[in-house]
Scaffold this motif. Structure first.
Motif, PDB file in Angstrom:
ATOM      1  N   GLY A 241       0.784  -1.229   0.000  1.00 37.94           N
ATOM      2  CA  GLY A 241       0.000   0.000   0.000  1.00 37.94           C
ATOM      3  C   GLY A 241       0.810   1.271   0.000  1.00 37.94           C
ATOM      4  O   GLY A 241       0.241   2.365  -0.056  1.00 37.94           O
ATOM      5  N   GLN A 283      -6.318   4.977  -1.898  1.00 40.37           N
ATOM      6  CA  GLN A 283      -6.367   3.511  -1.885  1.00 40.37           C
ATOM      7  C   GLN A 283      -7.251   2.959  -2.995  1.00 40.37           C
ATOM      8  O   GLN A 283      -7.412   1.752  -3.110  1.00 40.37           O
ATOM      9  CB  GLN A 283      -6.889   3.016  -0.529  1.00 40.37           C
ATOM     10  CG  GLN A 283      -6.141   3.572   0.684  1.00 40.37           C
ATOM     11  CD  GLN A 283      -4.655   3.420   0.568  1.00 40.37           C
ATOM     12  OE1 GLN A 283      -3.923   4.393   0.524  1.00 40.37           O
ATOM     13  NE2 GLN A 283      -4.187   2.184   0.503  1.00 40.37           N
ATOM     14  N   TYR A 334      -4.517  -0.790   2.777  1.00 40.07           N
ATOM     15  CA  TYR A 334      -4.093   0.286   3.659  1.00 40.07           C
ATOM     16  C   TYR A 334      -2.805  -0.140   4.362  1.00 40.07           C
ATOM     17  O   TYR A 334      -2.694  -1.280   4.829  1.00 40.07           O
ATOM     18  CB  TYR A 334      -5.179   0.603   4.684  1.00 40.07           C
ATOM     19  CG  TYR A 334      -6.357   1.353   4.103  1.00 40.07           C
ATOM     20  CD1 TYR A 334      -6.493   2.713   4.293  1.00 40.07           C
ATOM     21  CD2 TYR A 334      -7.322   0.681   3.349  1.00 40.07           C
ATOM     22  CE1 TYR A 334      -7.568   3.411   3.759  1.00 40.07           C
ATOM     23  CE2 TYR A 334      -8.406   1.366   2.803  1.00 40.07           C
ATOM     24  CZ  TYR A 334      -8.526   2.732   3.009  1.00 40.07           C
ATOM     25  OH  TYR A 334      -9.585   3.418   2.470  1.00 40.07           O
ATOM     26  N   ARG A 341      -8.979  -2.866   2.092  1.00 39.56           N
ATOM     27  CA  ARG A 341      -8.526  -2.389   0.784  1.00 39.56           C
ATOM     28  C   ARG A 341      -9.509  -1.392   0.210  1.00 39.56           C
ATOM     29  O   ARG A 341     -10.683  -1.364   0.571  1.00 39.56           O
ATOM     30  CB  ARG A 341      -8.360  -3.563  -0.190  1.00 39.56           C
ATOM     31  CG  ARG A 341      -7.278  -4.536   0.195  1.00 39.56           C
ATOM     32  CD  ARG A 341      -7.168  -5.686  -0.772  1.00 39.56           C
ATOM     33  NE  ARG A 341      -6.861  -5.274  -2.129  1.00 39.56           N
ATOM     34  CZ  ARG A 341      -6.546  -6.116  -3.111  1.00 39.56           C
ATOM     35  NH1 ARG A 341      -6.505  -7.433  -2.874  1.00 39.56           N
ATOM     36  NH2 ARG A 341      -6.269  -5.670  -4.312  1.00 39.56           N
TER      37      ARG A 341
END
Length: 388
Positions: A241, A283, A334, A341
């Motif tokens: 991430g 994200q 994350y 997610r």
């Protein structure tokens, strides 16, 4: 340095005459770190360092800067028409003996080789532990490596304790001695008479340069500095991430400190390569997916590319260009919660066919002629506007 041979202080620091205090400090620290005699052994580096500190001593002091702007060098030169060494503008010399009173030399030297410590700490105890300086590096990651995490070897260079003298600066069988001039304090006090008054000022000791110690037999490898610059590599874990431009702090991989002050950190900045299809915002992931006119009109089961691979999705009948649908949980994890997610957003683009055959063109004409207004509501609303 005679006044007629001096360079303008603003020119020395490379700043404009209306430069802010922050601009002056930034320029000074950059140049001083470049020309400090403990790291720059080129001929003339020491003289350049003195010149830089002299300019900073004046321009970093609002009162001295004001006098310099108004009277030039005469405004800050203690020997200019001053009788017994005093300044005609009040106050003592802006410079001490030797290298001069560098002001934040202790901060600079500590920051260049190892941050922390501070001016007062260096002056009150020049042998107090000083933490090593942080260093920086950068690394390129693929889009997938940034999304799912990876481990890479990162190279950089840092200031380390000399492996021959182990940071003492003294040759084998020798040790540093307490400076006789400053008695180990790192500073010397000078006095000047001005209009019957005795004025005192503290400055960095010119013999030990503020360290409080003198090395008579320096280490041949580090030339008495106790430090050497060395390239190194270390394995760094990049969490799932991580995004472009973010920086990781790797503890204890920076420069060695002074007096057992401990190492600084390695700061690694990430550069993420672009993906040919997907773009990232936070994200969430975004992409455009072309579909045929028939798929849009009739509906279809299509395969959508995601970072996890292809997934099936049902395109509804009558889907228009610009329609966006969401694939939940197909975005980026994350950093602090990899179980969570983002999503992927797919925007449909109906592709107009090109290079049609004669038969295909005829079929499209027949279709167009057979189409009714109810089949094309947007077209109907558009032309109804002009009819009204």
């Amino acid at each position: 340095m005679a006044n007629e041979n001096k360079r303008d202080y603003y020119e020395v620091l490379g700043v404009a005459k209306d430069a802010s205090d922050a601009d002056i400090k930034r320029a000074y620290r950059k140049l001083a770190a470049q020309y400090h005699p403990d790291v720059n052994h080129d001929p003339g580096a020491e003289d350049k360092f003195k010149e830089i500190n002299e300019a900073n001593e004046v321009l970093s002091d609002p009162e001295k800067r004001k006098r310099y702007d108004q009277f030039g060098f005469a405004g800050v030169d203690p020997s200019f028409n001053a009788g017994a060494g005093g300044s005609p503008f009040g106050g003592g010399s802006p410079f001490g003996g030797g290298f001069g009173d560098f002001g934040d030399l202790g901060d600079l030297f500590g920051s260049f080789f190892g941050g922390g410590g501070g001016r007062s700490a260096r002056r009150s105890n020049p042998n107090a532990p000083v933490r090593g300086e942080d260093i920086s590096a950068s690394v390129d990651l693929t889009f997938e490596e940034a999304v799912f995490g990876t481990e890479k070897e990162v190279g950089a260079s840092r200031i380390e304790n000399c492996d021959q003298c182990h940071g003492t600066g003294a040759a084998a069988g020798n040790s540093a001695e307490t400076c006789l001039r400053c008695h180990g304090t790192g500073t010397v006090r000078t006095q000047q008479n001005f209009m019957g008054m005795v004025m005192q000022s503290d400055s960095v000791c010119p013999d030990c340069h503020g360290s409080g110690k003198v090395i008579k037999n320096p280490c041949p490898r580090c030339k008495g500095k106790g430090k050497v610059r060395r390239a190194f590599k270390t394995r760094v874990h990049f969490p799932a991430g991580i995004d472009d431009g973010q920086t990781l702090r790797v503890r204890g991989e920076g420069c060695d400190g002074f007096n057992n002050g401990g190492r600084g950190d390695l700061l690694v900045t990430v550069r993420v390569r672009k993906h040919p299809i997907l773009t990232r915002q936070g994200q969430d992931l975004y992409c455009e997916m072309p579909i045929t006119f028939a798929q849009a009109a009739l509906g279809a089961e299509v395969e959508v590319p995601t970072i996890d691979g292809k997934v099936r999705y049902s395109i509804a009948e009558g889907t228009q260009t610009g329609t966006t649908f969401r694939l939940r949980g197909k975005g980026v994890p994350y950093v602090n919660d990899t179980k969570k997610r983002g999503d992927q957003f797919v925007t449909v683009v109906v592709e107009t066919p090109t290079r049609l055959t004669r038969e295909q063109k005829e079929l499209l004409r027949q279709f167009d002629q057979s189409a009714e207004e109810s089949n094309q509501p947007k077209k109907k609303r558009f032309f109804d506007f002009f009819k009204k």
